[in-house]
Structure formats: structure tokens, C-alpha cells
Design an enzyme around this catalytic site. Structure first.
Site, PDB file in Angstrom:
ATOM      1  CB  SER A  15      32.052  -5.003  63.215  1.00 44.57           C
ATOM      2  OG  SER A  15      32.501  -3.877  62.497  1.00 44.57           O
ATOM      3  CB  ILE A  18      30.662  -5.214  52.104  1.00 47.77           C
ATOM      4  CG1 ILE A  18      29.741  -4.286  51.294  1.00 47.77           C
ATOM      5  CG2 ILE A  18      31.283  -6.281  51.198  1.00 47.77           C
ATOM      6  CD1 ILE A  18      30.462  -3.395  50.287  1.00 47.77           C
ATOM      7  CG  ASP A  64      44.195   0.581  62.939  1.00 46.66           C
ATOM      8  OD1 ASP A  64      43.913   0.379  61.732  1.00 46.66           O
ATOM      9  OD2 ASP A  64      44.525   1.698  63.381  1.00 46.66           O
ATOM     10  CB  VAL A  65      43.508  -3.450  58.650  1.00 42.64           C
ATOM     11  CG1 VAL A  65      42.493  -4.508  59.020  1.00 42.64           C
ATOM     12  CG2 VAL A  65      42.840  -2.203  58.075  1.00 42.64           C
ATOM     13  CG  ASN A  91      34.999  -5.747  53.690  1.00 40.17           C
ATOM     14  OD1 ASN A  91      34.357  -5.321  52.729  1.00 40.17           O
ATOM     15  ND2 ASN A  91      34.679  -5.442  54.949  1.00 40.17           N
ATOM     16  CB  SER A 144      35.428   0.418  44.916  1.00 37.73           C
ATOM     17  OG  SER A 144      34.402   1.329  44.578  1.00 37.73           O
ATOM     18  CE1 TYR A 157      36.802   3.887  49.870  1.00 38.72           C
ATOM     19  CE2 TYR A 157      35.953   4.442  47.699  1.00 38.72           C
ATOM     20  CZ  TYR A 157      35.983   3.602  48.788  1.00 38.72           C
ATOM     21  OH  TYR A 157      35.188   2.476  48.807  1.00 38.72           O
ATOM     22  CE  LYS A 161      38.301   0.551  48.730  1.00 41.61           C
ATOM     23  NZ  LYS A 161      37.986  -0.709  49.414  1.00 41.61           N
ATOM     24  CB  ILE A 190      26.984  -1.469  48.829  1.00 43.18           C
ATOM     25  CG1 ILE A 190      27.689  -2.029  47.574  1.00 43.18           C
ATOM     26  CG2 ILE A 190      26.266  -2.564  49.609  1.00 43.18           C
ATOM     27  CD1 ILE A 190      26.798  -2.671  46.552  1.00 43.18           C
ATOM     28  CG  ASN A 195      27.135   4.456  51.350  1.00 46.30           C
ATOM     29  OD1 ASN A 195      26.345   4.071  52.198  1.00 46.30           O
ATOM     30  ND2 ASN A 195      27.420   3.743  50.271  1.00 46.30           N
TER      31      ASN A 195
HETATM   32  N1  LIG Z   1      29.381   0.712  50.611  1.00 45.16           N
HETATM   33  C1  LIG Z   1      29.786   0.937  49.354  1.00 45.16           C
HETATM   34  O1  LIG Z   1      29.102   1.582  48.544  1.00 45.16           O
HETATM   35  C2  LIG Z   1      31.081   0.386  48.895  1.00 45.16           C
HETATM   36  C3  LIG Z   1      32.037  -0.116  49.752  1.00 45.16           C
HETATM   37  N2  LIG Z   1      33.203  -0.591  49.266  1.00 45.16           N
HETATM   38  C4  LIG Z   1      34.232  -1.117  50.157  1.00 45.16           C
HETATM   39  O2  LIG Z   1      33.697  -2.138  50.945  1.00 45.16           O
HETATM   40  C5  LIG Z   1      34.446  -2.244  52.146  1.00 45.16           C
HETATM   41  C6  LIG Z   1      33.481  -2.350  53.312  1.00 45.16           C
HETATM   42  O3  LIG Z   1      32.731  -1.149  53.372  1.00 45.16           O
HETATM   43  P1  LIG Z   1      31.248  -1.064  53.905  1.00 45.16           P
HETATM   44  O4  LIG Z   1      30.765  -2.384  54.332  1.00 45.16           O
HETATM   45  O5  LIG Z   1      30.479  -0.316  52.903  1.00 45.16           O
HETATM   46  O6  LIG Z   1      31.472  -0.091  55.148  1.00 45.16           O
HETATM   47  P2  LIG Z   1      31.092  -0.174  56.693  1.00 45.16           P
HETATM   48  O7  LIG Z   1      31.447   1.167  57.221  1.00 45.16           O
HETATM   49  O8  LIG Z   1      29.709  -0.677  56.855  1.00 45.16           O
HETATM   50  O9  LIG Z   1      32.087  -1.266  57.288  1.00 45.16           O
HETATM   51  C7  LIG Z   1      33.442  -1.012  57.374  1.00 45.16           C
HETATM   52  C8  LIG Z   1      34.095  -2.124  58.161  1.00 45.16           C
HETATM   53  O10 LIG Z   1      35.514  -1.899  58.165  1.00 45.16           O
HETATM   54  C9  LIG Z   1      35.965  -1.893  59.509  1.00 45.16           C
HETATM   55  N3  LIG Z   1      37.110  -1.021  59.650  1.00 45.16           N
HETATM   56  C10 LIG Z   1      37.187   0.307  59.392  1.00 45.16           C
HETATM   57  N4  LIG Z   1      38.429   0.751  59.663  1.00 45.16           N
HETATM   58  C11 LIG Z   1      39.137  -0.320  60.101  1.00 45.16           C
HETATM   59  C12 LIG Z   1      40.447  -0.490  60.563  1.00 45.16           C
HETATM   60  N5  LIG Z   1      41.317   0.514  60.618  1.00 45.16           N
HETATM   61  N6  LIG Z   1      40.836  -1.745  60.948  1.00 45.16           N
HETATM   62  C13 LIG Z   1      39.969  -2.777  60.906  1.00 45.16           C
HETATM   63  N7  LIG Z   1      38.699  -2.660  60.493  1.00 45.16           N
HETATM   64  C14 LIG Z   1      38.296  -1.444  60.093  1.00 45.16           C
HETATM   65  C15 LIG Z   1      34.800  -1.455  60.327  1.00 45.16           C
HETATM   66  O11 LIG Z   1      34.990  -1.893  61.671  1.00 45.16           O
HETATM   67  P3  LIG Z   1      34.296  -1.118  62.939  1.00 45.16           P
HETATM   68  O12 LIG Z   1      32.929  -0.737  62.468  1.00 45.16           O
HETATM   69  O13 LIG Z   1      34.317  -2.154  64.012  1.00 45.16           O
HETATM   70  O14 LIG Z   1      35.119   0.066  63.238  1.00 45.16           O
HETATM   71  C16 LIG Z   1      33.664  -2.175  59.611  1.00 45.16           C
HETATM   72  O15 LIG Z   1      33.621  -3.516  60.032  1.00 45.16           O
HETATM   73  C17 LIG Z   1      35.351  -1.015  52.195  1.00 45.16           C
HETATM   74  O16 LIG Z   1      36.655  -1.390  51.813  1.00 45.16           O
HETATM   75  C18 LIG Z   1      34.757  -0.101  51.143  1.00 45.16           C
HETATM   76  O17 LIG Z   1      35.716   0.732  50.571  1.00 45.16           O
HETATM   77  C19 LIG Z   1      33.466  -0.644  47.930  1.00 45.16           C
HETATM   78  C20 LIG Z   1      32.553  -0.164  47.046  1.00 45.16           C
HETATM   79  C21 LIG Z   1      31.309   0.378  47.459  1.00 45.16           C
HETATM   80  C1  LIG Z   2      31.400   5.037  50.005  1.00 47.25           C
HETATM   81  C2  LIG Z   2      30.843   5.300  48.655  1.00 47.25           C
HETATM   82  O1  LIG Z   2      29.477   5.506  48.719  1.00 47.25           O
HETATM   83  C3  LIG Z   2      31.058   4.156  47.756  1.00 47.25           C
HETATM   84  O2  LIG Z   2      32.364   3.692  47.883  1.00 47.25           O
HETATM   85  C4  LIG Z   2      32.709   3.160  46.762  1.00 47.25           C
HETATM   86  O3  LIG Z   2      33.754   2.571  46.612  1.00 47.25           O
HETATM   87  C5  LIG Z   2      31.653   3.354  45.729  1.00 47.25           C
HETATM   88  O4  LIG Z   2      32.169   3.725  44.530  1.00 47.25           O
HETATM   89  C6  LIG Z   2      30.799   4.405  46.308  1.00 47.25           C
HETATM   90  O5  LIG Z   2      31.290   5.673  45.934  1.00 47.25           O
END
Ligand SMILES: NC(=O)C1=CN([C@@H]2O[C@H](COP(=O)(O)OP(=O)(O)OC[C@H]3O[C@@H](n4cnc5c(N)ncnc54)[C@H](OP(=O)(O)O)[C@@H]3O)[C@@H](O)[C@H]2O)C=CC1
Ligand SMILES: C[C@H](O)[C@@H]1OC(=O)[C@H](O)[C@@H]1O
Length: 254
Positions: A15, A18, A64-65, A91, A144, A157, A161, A190, A195
């Protein structure tokens, strides 16, 4: 000819952030895309609109995953709609920052259930479908940089990862005989919803930026190219690999 022409790509947690960038990137590369999301109905609908604007078919399925049945339903509905599953991008994830010594039990359990078990069941459900189809496929876990290094407020967390990174290594072995490739991307920091609060602290944000040789924090779209590449036949001999997408942060010791 586009990189993902004719493929059906599934993305969890799409939604926003990433996942959404990966879903739209896959559509721009020619794939039909099925997305999972948890709560943001409007954002999921906006993601589907972007997929359709790219000329591809899109479908959003809420779930909910953390619940294993979400994975089997997601895959079944994708097959019902588009006939097959070629790629699973696992993801969906959460990162509720909290200190270690007083970490609530529920926060640990929920983070493990969503990030690690959710990824496990999604990849398993997709792999079973791919094996039944008989023409291979690709699993991509959004792990990550935190699989490799720690975080004071991420003790619940970072193991999830590292677990996803390890899962892709083991499934690469288990599924190689079916020509199912299993890889992870390792994003650095990101800028997304996950965050937003943490990086609202100006000093922390500047510190994190300063650690990055490319001189900026990442955008969700920075992950789209690497994910599309791993999903595509360009990566036909790539499995069990982990691709850092961090602007060089990991190698920057001094
Ligand atoms: N941002 C960063 O710096 C980094 C992110 N990551 C990883 O990237 C992935 C995406 O994160 P990011 O895009 O940053 O975060 P966002 O918070 O922007 O997006 C998270 C997404 O995951 C969905 N989500 C959360 N919980 C659930 C659940 N229980 N079931 C189904 N969907 C769920 C959310 O859905 P909804 O909003 O509809 O609830 C949303 O679509 C994560 O796994 C994160 O750990 C890894 C490294 C760095
Ligand atoms: C959510 C954090 O900002 C982000 O998540 C990760 O997996 C990265 O290492 C950052 O810490």
C-alpha cells in the site's frame, strides 16, 4: 520487450513505501501485479491505479501476513485472477522502535510474526504454487542492511531481517531443483512511513545521511530496479544472493 512481460508478480505490504514502489516498478516492467496490504485501503487503491496507469492488470487483497492462512488465500486469489504466480516479493514489515531492557513481549512477538513468519508463509505458499505450475519462479525477500548490523532500538527487528536473509539462502537450496530462484534485497535507510517518526529527529537524520557515501537517504523507488532485476530473466543464474541497496552505508567504516 520489457523485463517482466507476461509475468505475474505478487508483492506483500504494497500500500505504501518499498512494496508500493516494487509493485509499480514491476508493472512498468510489464508484469501484472497482485498486492497484499494490511490497513490502508485508499493507499492500496492508489497503488492499483498506478499499476493500471502503467497498462497492466492489478489486484489488491487485504490481509495480515502474520496469519498463515493469509498467504494461501493471497496466492489462491492471485491464481484465480491472473492464472499463475511467477514472482513473490515478500516485503511487508514493521519496526516499532523500542529499547531492549523494557521491550514488551507483545512487541517482540508481533514483530517476529509479521516480519519473519509472515515472510516464511508467503514464500512457502508461492513456492508451492510455482512447483505445481512447473516452470520455475522467483522469491525475493525484502531483508535489510539490519540483517548484517545492529540497532540499539531494533533488537526485536534485526533478527527478523537476518532470518529472512537466511531463509532465502536455505530456500535457494530447497527450490533450486524446481528452478525457483531465491534472493534478498538489503535496503539501507529508506525514507518511508516505517521510520518517519525516528527520522523526525533532525540530529539522527543528519547523522544517518552523513554515513552514506552517496550522500543521501534512500527513496522507496531506489529499490524498484534491484527488485525488478532479481525478478527478471536477467538474473536467471542468481540465487541465494543478497543485494545491498544502501548508498554504500554498510562499507563505510571510516
Ligand atoms: N524503510 C527502511 O529504511 C527499510 C525498510 N526495510 C523493510 O522494507 C519493508 C517495507 O518497509 P517500508 O516500505 O519502509 O515501510 P512502510 O511502513 O512504508 O510500509 C509497510 C508496508 O507493510 C504493510 N504491512 C505492515 N504490517 C502488515 C501486516 N501485518 N500484514 C500485511 N501488510 C503489512 C503496510 O500495510 P498498511 O500500511 O496497509 O498497513 C505497508 O504496505 C519492511 O519489511 C521493512 O522492514 C528494510 C530496510 C530499510
Ligand atoms: C526502519 C529503519 O529506519 C530501517 O529499517 C531497516 O531495516 C534499516 O536498517 C533502517 O534501520
Amino acid at each position: 520487450m520489457k523485463l517482466l512481460d507476461g509475468k505475474t508478480v505478487l508483492v506483500t505490504g504494497a500500500s505504501t513505501g518499498i512494496g508500493r514502489a516494487a509493485a509499480v516498478g514491476a508493472a512498468k516492467a510489464g508484469a501484472d501485479v497482485v498486492i497484499n496490504y494490511h490497513s490502508r485501503d485508499d493507499d492500496a487503491a492508489a497503488c492499483i491505479a498506478e499499476i493500471e496507469a502503467a497498462g497492466q492488470r492489478g489486484l489488491a487483497i487485504k490481509g495480515d501476513v502474520a496469519a498463515p492462512e493469509t498467504a494461501t488465500e493471497f496466492v489462491a486469489k492471485a491464481v484465480e485472477a491472473f492464472g499463475k504466480v511467477d514472482v513473490m516479493v515478500s516485503n511487508a514489515g514493521i519496526c516499532p522502535f523500542h529499547s531492549f531492557l523494557d521491550m514488551p513481549v507483545e512487541t517482540v512477538q508481533r514483530t517476529m510474526q509479521v516480519n519473519l513468519l509472515g515472510g516464511y508463509f508467503m514464500c512457502q505458499a508461492a513456492a508451492n504454487q510455482m512447483v505445481a505450475q512447473g516452470h520455475g519462479g522467483a522469491l525475493i525477500a525484502v531483508s535489510s542492511i539490519s540483517a548484517l548490523v545492529g540497532g540499539e532500538y531494533q533488537t526485536h527487528y534485526t533478527p527478523t531481517k537476518a532470518g529472512l536473509h537466511s531463509l532465502m539462502q536455505s530456500t535457494a537450496i530447497a527450490l533450486g531443483k524446481y528452478n525457483i530462484r531465491c534472493n534478498s534485497v538489503l535496503p539501507g535507510t529508506i525514507l518511508t512511513e516505517i521510520n518517519k517518526d525516528d527520522l523526525a529527529d533532525e540530529a539522527k537524520r543528519k547523522y544517518m545521511e552523513g554515513r552514506i557515501p552517496l550522500g543521501r537517504l534512500g527513496q522507496a523507488e531506489d529499490l524498484a530496479g534491484p527488485i525488478v532485476f532479481l525478478a527478471s530473466d536477467m538474473a536467471a543464474y542468481v540465487t541465494g544472493a543478497a543485494l545491498l541497496v544502501d548508498g554504500g552505508a554498510f562499507v563505510n567504516l571510516q
